[in-house]
Scaffold this motif. Structure first.
Motif, PDB file in Angstrom:
ATOM      1  N   GLU A  18       7.608   2.388   5.177  1.00 52.78           N
ATOM      2  CA  GLU A  18       8.720   1.540   4.744  1.00 52.78           C
ATOM      3  C   GLU A  18       8.398   1.086   3.184  1.00 52.78           C
ATOM      4  OE1 GLU A  18       9.229  -1.432   8.410  1.00 52.78           O
ATOM      5  OE2 GLU A  18      10.684  -2.256   6.720  1.00 52.78           O
ATOM      6  N   GLY A  19       7.234   1.334   2.648  1.00 54.18           N
ATOM      7  CA  GLY A  19       6.769   0.921   1.178  1.00 54.18           C
ATOM      8  C   GLY A  19       7.368   1.754   1.196  1.00 54.18           C
ATOM      9  N   ILE A  55      17.089  -2.824  -8.088  1.00 54.78           N
ATOM     10  CA  ILE A  55      16.402  -3.369  -6.874  1.00 54.78           C
ATOM     11  C   ILE A  55      16.569  -2.590  -5.575  1.00 54.78           C
ATOM     12  CG2 ILE A  55      15.587  -5.501  -6.204  1.00 54.78           C
ATOM     13  CD1 ILE A  55      16.368  -7.108  -8.605  1.00 54.78           C
ATOM     14  N   VAL A  56      15.332  -2.302  -5.067  1.00 52.42           N
ATOM     15  CA  VAL A  56      15.703  -2.348  -3.730  1.00 52.42           C
ATOM     16  C   VAL A  56      14.521  -2.949  -2.794  1.00 52.42           C
ATOM     17  CG1 VAL A  56      15.074  -0.016  -4.826  1.00 52.42           C
ATOM     18  CG2 VAL A  56      13.865  -0.135  -1.830  1.00 52.42           C
ATOM     19  N   MET A  57      15.372  -3.394  -1.584  1.00 47.19           N
ATOM     20  CA  MET A  57      14.103  -5.081  -0.709  1.00 47.19           C
ATOM     21  C   MET A  57      13.822  -3.436   0.523  1.00 47.19           C
ATOM     22  SD  MET A  57      17.345  -7.415   0.137  1.00 47.19           S
ATOM     23  CE  MET A  57      16.319  -8.769   0.663  1.00 47.19           C
ATOM     24  N   VAL A  58      13.288  -4.360   0.752  1.00 46.93           N
ATOM     25  CA  VAL A  58      12.297  -3.404   1.815  1.00 46.93           C
ATOM     26  C   VAL A  58      11.718  -4.836   2.932  1.00 46.93           C
ATOM     27  CG1 VAL A  58       9.663  -3.402   0.945  1.00 46.93           C
ATOM     28  CG2 VAL A  58      10.196  -1.703   2.143  1.00 46.93           C
ATOM     29  N   THR A  59      11.657  -4.152   4.905  1.00 53.01           N
ATOM     30  CA  THR A  59      11.219  -5.099   5.911  1.00 53.01           C
ATOM     31  C   THR A  59      12.378  -6.416   5.492  1.00 53.01           C
ATOM     32  OG1 THR A  59       9.283  -4.548   5.376  1.00 53.01           O
ATOM     33  CG2 THR A  59       9.734  -7.293   5.606  1.00 53.01           C
ATOM     34  N   GLN A  60      13.444  -6.770   4.894  1.00 52.18           N
ATOM     35  CA  GLN A  60      14.312  -7.649   5.083  1.00 52.18           C
ATOM     36  C   GLN A  60      15.799  -7.348   4.649  1.00 52.18           C
ATOM     37  OE1 GLN A  60      13.784 -11.176   5.433  1.00 52.18           O
ATOM     38  NE2 GLN A  60      11.743 -10.907   6.886  1.00 52.18           N
ATOM     39  N   GLN A  61      17.177  -7.827   4.655  1.00 51.78           N
ATOM     40  CA  GLN A  61      17.564  -7.052   4.122  1.00 51.78           C
ATOM     41  C   GLN A  61      18.378  -8.737   4.221  1.00 51.78           C
ATOM     42  OE1 GLN A  61      21.205  -5.311   7.322  1.00 51.78           O
ATOM     43  NE2 GLN A  61      19.379  -5.865   8.353  1.00 51.78           N
ATOM     44  N   SER A  62      19.412  -8.243   3.124  1.00 52.49           N
ATOM     45  CA  SER A  62      20.200  -9.829   2.217  1.00 52.49           C
ATOM     46  C   SER A  62      20.818 -10.260   4.107  1.00 52.49           C
ATOM     47  CB  SER A  62      21.826  -8.756   1.301  1.00 52.49           C
ATOM     48  OG  SER A  62      22.193  -9.644   1.506  1.00 52.49           O
ATOM     49  N   SER A  63      20.839 -11.499   3.517  1.00 55.52           N
ATOM     50  CA  SER A  63      21.786 -11.982   4.205  1.00 55.52           C
ATOM     51  C   SER A  63      22.920 -12.275   4.985  1.00 55.52           C
ATOM     52  CB  SER A  63      21.138 -13.867   4.756  1.00 55.52           C
ATOM     53  OG  SER A  63      21.230 -13.522   3.187  1.00 55.52           O
ATOM     54  N   ASP A  64      23.653 -11.741   4.073  1.00 54.33           N
ATOM     55  CA  ASP A  64      24.634 -11.849   4.988  1.00 54.33           C
ATOM     56  C   ASP A  64      26.047 -10.830   4.880  1.00 54.33           C
ATOM     57  OD1 ASP A  64      25.439 -10.033   2.524  1.00 54.33           O
ATOM     58  OD2 ASP A  64      26.860 -10.954   1.119  1.00 54.33           O
ATOM     59  N   GLY A  65      25.257  -9.825   5.101  1.00 55.29           N
ATOM     60  CA  GLY A  65      25.269  -8.671   5.584  1.00 55.29           C
ATOM     61  C   GLY A  65      25.676  -7.758   5.083  1.00 55.29           C
ATOM     62  N   LYS A  66      26.359  -8.122   3.890  1.00 54.00           N
ATOM     63  CA  LYS A  66      26.867  -7.218   3.208  1.00 54.00           C
ATOM     64  C   LYS A  66      25.626  -6.382   1.995  1.00 54.00           C
ATOM     65  CE  LYS A  66      31.405  -8.996   1.952  1.00 54.00           C
ATOM     66  NZ  LYS A  66      32.040  -9.863   1.200  1.00 54.00           N
ATOM     67  N   ILE A  67      25.653  -5.066   2.825  1.00 53.20           N
ATOM     68  CA  ILE A  67      24.496  -4.727   1.942  1.00 53.20           C
ATOM     69  C   ILE A  67      24.955  -4.356   0.469  1.00 53.20           C
ATOM     70  CG2 ILE A  67      22.227  -3.114   1.887  1.00 53.20           C
ATOM     71  CD1 ILE A  67      22.593  -4.643   4.788  1.00 53.20           C
ATOM     72  N   LYS A  87       1.051  -1.213   0.115  1.00 54.18           N
ATOM     73  CA  LYS A  87      -0.245   0.425  -0.177  1.00 54.18           C
ATOM     74  C   LYS A  87       0.970   1.268  -0.045  1.00 54.18           C
ATOM     75  CE  LYS A  87      -4.350   1.482   2.531  1.00 54.18           C
ATOM     76  NZ  LYS A  87      -5.086   1.141   1.406  1.00 54.18           N
ATOM     77  N   GLY A  88       1.911   1.383   0.757  1.00 52.68           N
ATOM     78  CA  GLY A  88       2.717   1.988   0.964  1.00 52.68           C
ATOM     79  C   GLY A  88       3.635   2.609  -0.301  1.00 52.68           C
ATOM     80  N   ILE A  89       3.940   1.419  -0.680  1.00 54.74           N
ATOM     81  CA  ILE A  89       4.662   1.464  -2.168  1.00 54.74           C
ATOM     82  C   ILE A  89       3.780   2.029  -3.181  1.00 54.74           C
ATOM     83  CG2 ILE A  89       5.896   0.051  -4.566  1.00 54.74           C
ATOM     84  CD1 ILE A  89       6.485  -2.243  -2.249  1.00 54.74           C
ATOM     85  N   ASN A  90       2.350   1.738  -3.383  1.00 52.29           N
ATOM     86  CA  ASN A  90       1.715   1.771  -4.446  1.00 52.29           C
ATOM     87  C   ASN A  90       1.195   3.744  -4.237  1.00 52.29           C
ATOM     88  OD1 ASN A  90      -0.066   0.938  -6.372  1.00 52.29           O
ATOM     89  ND2 ASN A  90      -1.249  -0.366  -5.306  1.00 52.29           N
ATOM     90  N   HIS A  91       0.942   3.945  -3.384  1.00 53.25           N
ATOM     91  CA  HIS A  91       1.159   5.173  -3.020  1.00 53.25           C
ATOM     92  C   HIS A  91       1.881   6.543  -3.299  1.00 53.25           C
ATOM     93  CE1 HIS A  91       0.328   9.230   0.180  1.00 53.25           C
ATOM     94  NE2 HIS A  91      -0.587   9.041  -0.535  1.00 53.25           N
TER      95      HIS A  91
END
Lengths: 360, 360
Positions: free
Chosen positions: B322-323, B164-176, B102-106
């Motif tokens: 966040e979105g 690409i952007v991630m939201v709500t979760q981050q890449s699992s190896d810490g190196k963003i 919803k936030g993204i859409n907005h």
DNA sequence: TTGTATGCGTTATCAG
DNA sequence: CTGATAACGCATACAA
């Protein structure tokens, strides 16, 4: 082999564009590398006409190896069709809606289509704007999920370039010109009332949707009135309250039922689980516990119904399947090339017994 | 006036296509009617270069009158850009996710973009397939909402045509390497623990997410462990249970905490409101009432937290915002032409006190 | 069965 | 500031 002559006298551009931009492989590249014409490549891609096994193999191999993906713009430009279908909803975070979308998505994905979800916030102008945007995008079809639209707008919509189907709600003038898949609101409410009646309840209150909502407001109220009448049960007007499907309105309606009636109903039927949840909470704050002092029944069977304590008895509407069917209807319209056939398909509902209604 | 000569000797097609198909008005029609070139029309549409007021007015008038909408395929073909952004999610009907969407859409809607929502069902292959589909559609950018992705996949993704952007979760190896917008899981949990501690709790149980979930699983557990340590509170391993964010798993974890501990915690912190709801229910079925016998705290602050009885104390994560921020990040990337800058933006959380935690 | 040559509707380059 | 026109990548009618 790479320099097929071009008979017009202008220079052949090299494969890299202006500034080393990421040029993707095109059907021409495939054609050259497979030593066939672009027409042949196109044919194997679309399976539109027979191509000899030998060439087919060769082309496929090259396509595979180069990870060739046809450019959807070029394809769209040539065919005037896209593989996207639009879904317009008022509020994507409404569980009923998102479940419906999930169903739509499920069949769209299988068919190789992607869905574009657009939120109108229940605003008519925005809705029109989105429809136009979808038209620009050359959507192949659109689904209106949970939207309350009147006859005038239906007529406008019929003029769009794509077929439209409504799901979860139907056109408000009864003349269904747009294909619609919906649950039977009248009978669903009747079944709920019968369930309550069978459980021994005779005084039944009703927390309704808004009066300007045709399918989920007016129809359900109609279902309530007629079924109560059939059962020869009386309904004081003060037993009926109009909410807006929100938790807060359920709470408020409960309070008003309590305040405006010397003799309380023994059961209250709410038109959504959310309003039922609000009603339970409202009852609690009035010192009434559910189901000992008052039975409360919901509608929809969203997950919430199970999470509540006591878990809600409710009537299950299979929104996921409803979404699926809507998508199927849309695809069949798209295939037949018709804008609308007026077809109306129903999806079955079912009363779910849990713990918010007691036998008396 | 309508027959500009075409110097190539082939016949001019009439405006109607083969079979009276719905031909829409094109930029050529506008150009002719406004007595200017297509280039000029294009310029006024895009505001790309200065055009004299006089012509601008004339063109605009004709566009208006004919309700001209540029064909997005042709435009895409010429510019190699679309006004579509893709959003990949595991489950669209998850309230946390749909709120984020919803936030993204907005913000997307404001910018004139439409969003394409794709469901991966948490299936990696499907996710890859959707990414490719989005690439075919020439999406201008995509957002991964609530997706748990590892380093390898990040590298693949960086090769896509779009940012690409991630939201709500981050890449699992810490190196963003991929831009991400996220809430601070460690500190959010710490604040919850401190809240519990301040309320007098010393024995605190923890219902965790799955161990293969980096942001919402591992990170939150880390937050729990470190903050308990800071507070010099002991945590028997049997106080920590791994769920999967579902209601049922919350119930199950509660049961196991009860069974595996002679001395029960006085409070249990769950990593989602849904698990907290399950825990409340589980506690009830064990004869424990909340908050009298046991305090339970949730996470997320979804609507459910308010609907429950007792209403859940929880930590609010502003998923809508966040979105929005994720979309803003994406647009800024799109504008700068970069695939990723590695930027990490945080969104603030907040402890919400309601009635499921009591002071002791 | 296969290849050739347009057209599809815009944008952008390059001349005026 | 304006106009003419070559791409853009694919599908397809028409030829062979």
């Amino acid at each position: 082999m790479y320099n097929l002559e071009v008979g017009k006298g202008f220079p052949i551009l090299s494969k890299k564009g202006r500034e080393g931009e990421h040029m993707s492989v095109t059907i021409d590249d495939i054609a050259k590398e497979a030593r066939v014409s672009t027409a042949t490549v196109s044919r194997v891609i679309n399976g539109s006409k027979a191509v000899s096994p030998e060439l087919t193999r060769r082309v496929l191999e090259v396509i595979e190896r180069n990870r060739f993906k046809p450019n959807s713009f070029a394809r769209g430009l040539a065919t005037d069709k896209s593989s996207i279908i639009g879904v317009i909803v008022a509020d994507i975070s409404n569980p009923v809606i998102s479940t419906t979308i999930k169903g739509i998505n499920h069949v769209a994905q299988q068919k190789g289509y992607t869905v574009m979800v657009c939120e109108s916030d229940g605003n008519g102008d925005k809705e029109q704007m989105l429809l136009e945007r979808l038209e620009e995008q050359k959507a192949s079809g659109v689904i209106l999920a949970g939207m309350n639209v009147d006859h005038n707008r239906i007529q406008q919509m019929l003029r769009m370039d794509f077929p439209i189907v409504m799901v979860t709600q139907q056109s408000s003038d009864g003349k269904i010109t747009i294909n619609t898949v919906i649950h039977d609101n009248i009978n669903a409410i009747r079944d709920a009332v019968v369930f309550l009646h069978t459980s021994g309840h005779r005084r039944i209150g009703f927390i309704c949707g808004p009066e300007n909502d045709y399918s989920s407001g007016i129809k359900r109220l109609e279902g309530f009135r007629t079924s109560m009448e059939e059962l020869q049960l009386e309904v004081p007007e003060s037993y009926i309250m109009f909410g807006d499907f929100s938790y807060e309105s359920g709470r408020e309606c409960m309070r008003r039922i309590f305040e405006e009636n010397a003799i309380m109903p023994t059961a209250v039927l709410a038109c959504s689980d959310l309003m039922a949840a609000g009603a339970v909470s409202g009852a609690a704050s009035l010192g009434l516990s559910v189901p000992q002092d008052l039975s409360i029944m919901g509608f929809d069977d969203t997950d919430l119904a199970r999470y509540l304590n006591p878990a809600l008895s409710t009537v299950r509407i299979p929104y996921f399947e409803e979404g699926e069917k809507a998508a199927e209807e849309l695809f069949s319209l798209m295939e037949s090339g018709e804008k609308a056939t007026g077809k109306l398909v129903y999806v079955p509902h079912k009363v779910i017994r849990r713990f918010s209604v007691r036998k008396i």
